[in-house]
Every structure is written in C-alpha cells, then in structure tokens.
Design an enzyme around this catalytic site. Structure first.
Site, PDB file in Angstrom:
ATOM      1  N   HIS A 210       0.824  -1.151   0.051  1.00  0.00           N
ATOM      2  CA  HIS A 210      -0.062   0.107  -0.077  1.00  0.00           C
ATOM      3  C   HIS A 210       0.854   1.201  -0.096  1.00  0.00           C
ATOM      4  O   HIS A 210       0.841   2.055  -0.792  1.00  0.00           O
ATOM      5  CB  HIS A 210      -0.963  -0.137   1.137  1.00  0.00           C
ATOM      6  CG  HIS A 210      -1.871   1.057   1.394  1.00  0.00           C
ATOM      7  ND1 HIS A 210      -3.132   1.165   1.082  1.00  0.00           N
ATOM      8  CD2 HIS A 210      -1.618   2.431   1.906  1.00  0.00           C
ATOM      9  CE1 HIS A 210      -3.858   2.155   1.145  1.00  0.00           C
ATOM     10  NE2 HIS A 210      -2.932   2.897   1.829  1.00  0.00           N
ATOM     11  N   GLU A 211       1.882   1.289   1.041  1.00  0.00           N
ATOM     12  CA  GLU A 211       2.607   2.450   0.980  1.00  0.00           C
ATOM     13  C   GLU A 211       3.586   2.586  -0.250  1.00  0.00           C
ATOM     14  O   GLU A 211       3.845   3.802  -0.824  1.00  0.00           O
ATOM     15  CB  GLU A 211       3.568   2.499   2.359  1.00  0.00           C
ATOM     16  CG  GLU A 211       2.613   2.427   3.657  1.00  0.00           C
ATOM     17  CD  GLU A 211       1.567   3.531   3.878  1.00  0.00           C
ATOM     18  OE1 GLU A 211       1.916   4.621   3.118  1.00  0.00           O
ATOM     19  OE2 GLU A 211       0.538   3.380   4.292  1.00  0.00           O
TER      20      GLU A 211
ATOM     21  N   HIS B  43       1.851   4.319  -3.004  1.00  0.00           N
ATOM     22  CA  HIS B  43       1.841   5.904  -2.647  1.00  0.00           C
ATOM     23  C   HIS B  43       3.328   6.376  -3.173  1.00  0.00           C
ATOM     24  O   HIS B  43       3.362   7.566  -3.865  1.00  0.00           O
ATOM     25  CB  HIS B  43       1.690   6.335  -1.308  1.00  0.00           C
ATOM     26  CG  HIS B  43       0.308   6.414  -0.823  1.00  0.00           C
ATOM     27  ND1 HIS B  43      -0.539   7.049  -1.373  1.00  0.00           N
ATOM     28  CD2 HIS B  43      -0.289   5.697   0.180  1.00  0.00           C
ATOM     29  CE1 HIS B  43      -1.973   6.808  -0.839  1.00  0.00           C
ATOM     30  NE2 HIS B  43      -1.537   5.980   0.087  1.00  0.00           N
TER      31      HIS B  43
ATOM     32  N   GLU C 192      -4.669   7.716  -3.307  1.00  0.00           N
ATOM     33  CA  GLU C 192      -5.117   6.450  -2.717  1.00  0.00           C
ATOM     34  C   GLU C 192      -5.531   5.537  -3.772  1.00  0.00           C
ATOM     35  O   GLU C 192      -5.299   4.312  -3.710  1.00  0.00           O
ATOM     36  CB  GLU C 192      -6.511   6.800  -1.743  1.00  0.00           C
ATOM     37  CG  GLU C 192      -6.814   5.459  -0.890  1.00  0.00           C
ATOM     38  CD  GLU C 192      -6.240   5.378   0.445  1.00  0.00           C
ATOM     39  OE1 GLU C 192      -5.122   6.275   0.668  1.00  0.00           O
ATOM     40  OE2 GLU C 192      -6.278   4.307   1.132  1.00  0.00           O
TER      41      GLU C 192
END
Lengths: 499, 499
Positions: A264-265, A268, A294
């Site tokens: 997830h990170e 980003h 997101e």
C-alpha cells in the site's frame, strides 16, 4: 512575464523546501525520535509551519499572482505555467479567506480534541470526547462559512482534500454503489466462508521484512530515492521527489500487516517517485488529490497485490521463507487473503465491505454539517448505520464511533477520499487492461514494469496539475464512476465465493 | 528591561529552533538519507542556514542588544541574563563584521575544496588540492583581517572555536607539553611492546552493538532523551537538550572502533544532556567550547574507558559475549587497549602520541597564516615535522598531509581544540579525584553516577555561559595547563610499560 514566473517559482521553491523540512520533522517524530524530543519537536514544527504559511500568503505572492493571471489565461490551459498560476492562486485564495484567529483556535481545539479522543477511546466513553467534537464541528461549519460560494457547506471541507469535488457528486456516486455492495456482501454471507487461519500464526519478523522488500523492489520502488522504516501507524512521506520514504509495521503473528501495508505505502511512493522532475519545488509535484493518491496505493495493495497471477509468481518464494505455508495450496492462500466478512474496524476491513465503512462516516459528516444530527446522538446513529450497512452492531464506543482519529484532529471531509480512491483504482484498472492485454501474463512472470510505466505516463507524471475529475476524464474518458469497481468486485468475489 | 530580555529570548528561541532543524537535516543526511536525497537536502540546509543567519544579524537584534548592554552591566556578571547579553552580543559582533560577499565566496571555495580533497586523497596527489587550499588560506587570512583588534591573526580563527583563547597561550601550553611527550614516547619505544593482536579478530557486530549500549547505559546516557545510530563518520548532535543523539560505526574485525567510539560520543552527549534546562533555546545551552566538549568525550573514552578499574567491572561481561577473549587475562586486555605506537593517522593515534599530531597541524596553520610557509611546501613540511615529532615519515600524501578533511572545509584553527580537550580532561580529572577519593572503587562496582553528578554540577550545567579559560579557572583554580596531562600519561604508561 518570464521574470515574474521565475520569481513565482523562486517563492514556491522556498515554500516547498519548508514543507519538505516539516515532513522530515514529522517522519523522524514517528520513526526514531526519543520520547524526550516531543516538546521541542512541537516548537520546530510550529515554526516551520508558520514560516511556510507567511510565505504562502505574503503580499508579494498575492501581487505576483494578480499580475500573472492575465498572462496565464493567454497560455495553453494545460501548460505547466498556466496550471502553476491557477493552482497557486486557488491555494492563496483559500488561505487568505480564513482569518488567523480561526486557524489559532482550530489548532488549540484539535490539540485538546486529540488528547480527549485518546482518553475517550481508551475508556470507551464517548462523553469524554463529545464536548470537544461539538467545538470541532462548530469550527468546521465556521470554516465552511468563509466560502459562501460553494453549493453546499460540506463542499468547502471536501474541496481541501479533493479539489473541485462536489458533495452532490460524491452522494450520487455513493448512492449508486451502496445497494450493490450490500447485495454482494449478503450473497457472500450465504456461501461457505473461506479459511484464512493460516495467516494468523507466527511469522519471523526479519523474514517478513525481507520478503516485503523483495516484493516492492519487484514493483519498482527505487531504493536510491527512498527507504523503508518501521512506524506504529504506517505512512509515506517525501522530502523531495528523490527522497520518498515509506514506513510499515510488522505483526509477528499475522502476515497481512506488513505485507499489504508495505504494498500500500509502496503504491503511494511510486506515485511520488514518478512525478515529472520539472514540477519539483513548485507545489505541483504533489499528487492530484488524496483520492488519486489512494487509487495508487489501493491498486498496488489490492488489484495487483491480492490478485491470483501475482501470487503465482510470489507464492513459491513466500513458501520458501515460511515452510509452514507449504501445506497451504496457492488457491487457498489467494482465497484467504481475500476473505470477506463484515467487521467493526474500518482499517481491518476487506475490499467488499471497506467502502460501506466510509459511506457511514460521510453520511454522518454531512448530517453534522447540515445540523441534521447532533454530536450527542452520534453513538446511536453510528450503531444504527452499522446495522443497516453491515449487519453488525459495535459492542462499545471504542470499536464504534471512537475508532478513528480523524475527527479529533478536525479532518471532517477526509474519509470519502478513501472510498473514491478505491473506485478510481478500478476505473483505471479497466483502462490499463485495455492498453496492456497481457497484464496477467506479465504478473505471472514477475514483470511489473509495463504497469508502472503506464501509471507514470498517465497518472504520476502530472503531479497536481489537474483536478481529480479532470485527470480521470482525460485518462478514462469519463468522470469518477463506481461501475468499474462494482464490476471488479462482482467478478473477483464471484469466483472466490462461487456466487 | 524585562520585556526587552523577554523579546531577546523569543528571538533566540527561533534561531535555536532553526539551528536544531539544521542539525536534524544533517543527522538524517549522515544516517538514513538515500543518495537521491542529497541535492534537495543541500537546498533545505542552505535555506535554514540563511533564515538563522538573517535572524542572528537582524537590525532588531542589534538594537535590542545595544539597549540591553547597560542593563546587563548592572547585573551580577555571572547571572544568566548578563551572560546571555554578553554572548549574544559577541556572536552578533562577529557575524556583522564579515561581509556577506566573503561568506558566499567561502562557501563556494570550500565546496569545491572538499570535492578536490576527496579526489586528491584518493589519488594521493597533493597537487590536485593545492590550488584550492591556497584560496582557502587566503580567505582565512582575509577573515582574520576583519578582526584587526586581535593580537595575532590566528587568534581570530581560534576564537570561533575556543572563545577567548589566544594563539600565544596555546603556543605556551603546547611548547611546554611537546618535549615531555617526545621523551615519554622515546622511553616507551625502548621497552618491549605490548600485544594487542587479540583486538584484531572477528567480533559479531550485533553483540558489539549491544555491549556498547550496555556500557553507555551504565555511564548514564539517557535513552529517553537520545538514541544511537550508525554513521560512517561518528558524531553527536542535538535537536533539543532532550533529544541528544549519538552515532557510531562498527568494525566486524576490530573491537575498538565501536567500543571507544561509542564511549567518546557518549561523553559529548552526557554534556548536552546535562546542560541546565533553563538555558534551553537561548544559545547558552551549547557547550562552553569545542575543547571543553572534547574534554568530556575524551574523559569518558580514555580516563574512564581505558582505565583498569572500569574494565575490572566490564571485562567479565565482554568475555561472556566474546568467548575468544577468555584466553586473554584482564591485565593483558588493559595493556592492549592502551598500546602506544607512533603512527601516521591522527584519528587512530593513542593517548600519548595524539597531541603531537595536533601540534604538527597547529604549527603549520600558524605558519600558513603568518605567511612563513607556502601551501606548495606543505607535503615536505608535514613529513619533516612527522619525523621530528614522531620519528616516522609518511610514504605518501594520502597518509600524510591529505589525511584530514578539516582544511578542505576551511576549518583552520580547529585542530588545537582536540589537544586542549585532552589537557582539560586530565586537569578536571585531578580535581575530580580530590573530590571523589573512592572513584576507582566506584568504577570497580560499575558505579558512574557520582562522577556524572560531579560533571553535571561543575561543567555541564553551565552550557556556554563562560569562556573556556574562565570555566577551568573556576573549577580547578588555574587556567588550562598541560601539567596534569603529563602527570596522567607518565603515571599510566609508566605502569603499563614499566618505565
């Protein structure tokens, strides 16, 4: 005019340098700072914040932008200079409409609010937080009143996180989505549940860490321009486009925290690492919006990271590191990491139920701003909505209305960006699969570069030049629309749960 | 006047916050920053440096100090307010005498100088560095010319590192010391050499790290107000008196790097952690001077860390962690860590030869500033002095005149603080042993608190209120004097080498 644009860029570079310095102060605070450093860090953050704010709202900045607006209007509206003037003027206009007395009061009220929230959650006692939240809601309404030209007071709050996004639009999107999600979840509940017990067992943290690194390296995370550290509440931050850092946490008894958190990170971070270098230190190198950001994190975490082809590639290596998984076939593993079950806590929710958690929050926020719901009634309203949307009722306030930090820090208007991010990720995904027909084949052989290049060219490189609806329209040919997400969930969970 | 003092404190708190932010940017640069972050970090450091400089030299600051000087003169000269005005006025006076054109040129020349030095050292070719050093020396002479009221041009350079210290005083101190050191080293050379081969063998880095932590925890390092990280060139830095961080490096095949490096940096950190909290954010919370700071690091590294009683306590634990030392008796270990041998590299020198390395550098610096030696002759001058002081001649420039980074970054006037620090440490040590007669007994049972409390009360708490000579006079009754250091070395090495 060339000189004036140059001067604008100089002013902006200093503001961005200050923002990057703030980001480093914050990163250190959440990763390495000893507890003794907290008070001084507060002073340092306040100073840098003030210096950046003074520069962002200076008389020179205002004059310069007024002089540059006619020039910008004469340019190609999609050119960097035209967008630079437009975005900077928009931010300045917002910043100057809010009196500094409001800013000071908001900072004070939310500082106390966060302290009260921590205590309230610990004791599971909403009454401790209630008077603070009442003040916060009143201040958010006051904030909205500084922007009377919006159609709806909630628009003013939303616009800070999703530039150009309207409450009415989000409502339409969510109202189209909700019955589909509720129906899907009911259909899944009628089927035999999948087993994910094998994810809850001891996994050596050092091996978890190294597997996470292997995965995001394959995804294309550039370690020369970033690093990964541990933090209690994972986040991504940047101190330049060439220093984009991620954080993660490792649960020694549950594989998902580190694994999907890291993906997830990384999503980003890939966004920030992919912004066009020419936009650096202009303010245009930020992401388009929180929802578009997101969409990138959720894409790598879910559409890539929870897909079967990707695990056809990674699973043998994971089994090698953790021999206890040798008895778990790939198909079972893939179902386990995609288990759907209505649950109380948003941050632990699966892909199918997650957006319902968001809709509940947004319904409540709009009702608060419209004055249709009082703060004192929130625990009851929360529980009623949980039953309506997810069929479960929280046993206490800690796992109900008090679970998220956002409201205590004044972030009313933020939640919808999480759900919009999910929708955008699926909408982009359909486009990507048209442009790269053999995407799954590539994943099966551990190739992620074509996807990353596509994202770089279509999403990342633009930074915050465009508003989110503009960007999605440019890429997909339509505005943000939940249909792709519904199609994605229906297909995926149709297969997993044999619907 | 109370209001004006308050205003001065407010201005200073902002300057110190900026300095602390600079320190964090620097710490991160040397510990965790990925290589890609370098360029942006340069911009960020330059910005914060400029903001601090603007505030330090502002018209308001000048006016305020002029108004406060008569008031300060009416106070107890040792009071915080009197010292605050005095020290701030001194720094402002210095800063305003140097034209900004000089500062800019110095920054440019030393940036190029450092790059050239790296290349010159790598190729062991002084001619690459020579033109840069010529410019640097010329700029240092120009800097000295801005301060014509000093007795000697070198005083102006020295004063930036050792406030109030005079070239003539340092010369007298060093001239008294040199023959004693040369004699001692000759006497040692005539005796059988001690064995330290057991220090050069594989030592598990993780265990080294944890032993280092145990030692400095015992010394009194406060982990709630600091942390230890790895860095290629160890240093100590602070972001407040409650966030004082040390760095160290670990050599997997040599115990001393981590062990004595960690003790050394801990000595610096204990100083900063011990400054009176009331001095925080005034600029008076820095150490008295570089030499007084070095006296603390060298005390914990050498007078404490290389003493027999301390190892009577720590050695069993070290042997437990590293069973290969079980065949090395304590006495042999103690001699090994105190081995004296003239060597080429300053940073690897033992206690007896170290100061000779410094004197050589200071002789050369003074001669350069006086114009008595030309830069082109430095390699020859260096080698001749090495032979005269230490009896060895470097085989090349890399291990000779090019070994230190200092000159390339313009730090001419800095080296003597290392030697003065050693002298001060021994001078304080005699006083400490009078005040705490059972110090060695305490060390043998792992008790370091009495020593730390003594240092806190006599040295640390004062921050930079006093000039170094004032402080040493207050504590020991005399000014900086090499006699104690000579007594210390003579006794210690007399025992180790049976002189």
């Amino acid at each position: 005019m060339e000189q004036k644009i140059q001067r604008l860029r100089t002013l902006l570079s200093e503001i961005m340098d200050l923002n990057y310095i703030s980001a480093l102060l914050g990163w250190d605070q959440q990763t390495y700072m000893p507890s003794g450093g907290a008070e001084a860090r507060g002073n340092q953050l306040a100073l840098v914040g003030r210096l950046a704010h003074e520069r962002s709202t200076s008389a020179e900045m205002g004059k310069l932008l007024d002089e540059l607006k006619p020039y910008a209007a004469s340019l190609d509206p999609d050119s960097d200079d035209a967008r630079l003037v437009k975005v900077t003027a928009r931010d300045l206009d917002k910043a100057t409409r809010v009196p500094s007395s409001h800013i000071v009061e908001f900072a004070q009220v939310t500082t106390l609010g966060q302290q009260a929230w921590v205590e309230a959650r610990k004791k599971s006692d909403f009454s401790i937080f209630r008077p603070h939240l009442e003040k916060i809601v009143a201040l958010r309404k006051e904030y909205a009143s500084f922007f009377p030209d919006f159609d709806h007071p909630y628009d003013a709050l939303l616009d800070d996180f999703e530039p150009g996004m309207k409450t009415a639009d989000v409502k339409v999107i969510f109202e189209g989505l909700r019955p589909k999600l509720v129906g899907l979840i009911k259909a899944i509940a009628a089927k035999p549940q999948v087993d994910d017990s094998f994810l809850h067992q001891p996994f050596d943290p050092v091996k978890q860490w190294s597997f996470g690194e292997e995965v995001i390296t394959k995804f294309g995370y550039d370690w020369k321009r970033g690093r990964q550290d541990k933090a209690a509440h994972p986040f991504t931050t940047e101190f330049s486009l060439n220093d984009v850092r991620i954080t993660t946490r490792v649960d020694p008894d549950f594989l998902n925290s580190m694994l999907f958190g890291s993906m997830h990170e990384c999503g980003h971070a890939l966004y920030s690492q992919g912004v066009a270098p020419k936009l650096e230190r202009t303010g245009l190198e930020r992401g388009t919006s929180l929802a578009v950001h997101e969409s990138q994190s959720r894409m790598w975490e879910n559409l890539v990271g929870r897909s079967l082809p990707v695990w056809e590639y990674f699973y043998p290596r994971l089994q090698e590191l953790f021999p206890q998984l040798s008895v778990v076939p790939l198909d079972k593993f893939h179902k386990g990491i995609n288990k759907v079950r209505p649950s109380l806590i948003r941050v632990e929710a699966d892909e199918a139920t997650y957006n319902l958690h968001i809709m509940l929050r947004m319904d409540i926020e709009i009702a608060l701003v419209e004055g249709k719901v009082a703060v004192k009634d929130l625990p009851a309203v929360w529980n009623a909505k949980m039953e309506e949307y997810l069929g479960i009722i929280p046993p206490d306030a800690a796992t109900g209305v008090l679970q998220d930090v956002h409201w205590s820090s004044g972030m009313i208007g933020y939640f919808s960006t999480y759900a919009l991010g999910n929708l955008i990720s699926a909408q982009l995904w359909e486009r990507i699969n048209q442009d790269i027909p053999d995407l799954n084949e590539q994943f099966r052989s551990g190739k992620f570069e074509t996807l990353l290049v596509w994202l770089r060219e279509n999403v990342h490189c633009h930074g915050s030049k465009f508003e989110p609806q503009e960007l999605i329209q440019k890429i997909t040919g339509s505005r943000i629309d939940p249909a792709a997400y519904v199609r994605y969930l229906t297909k995926k969970f149709g297969e997993i749960y044999c619907l």
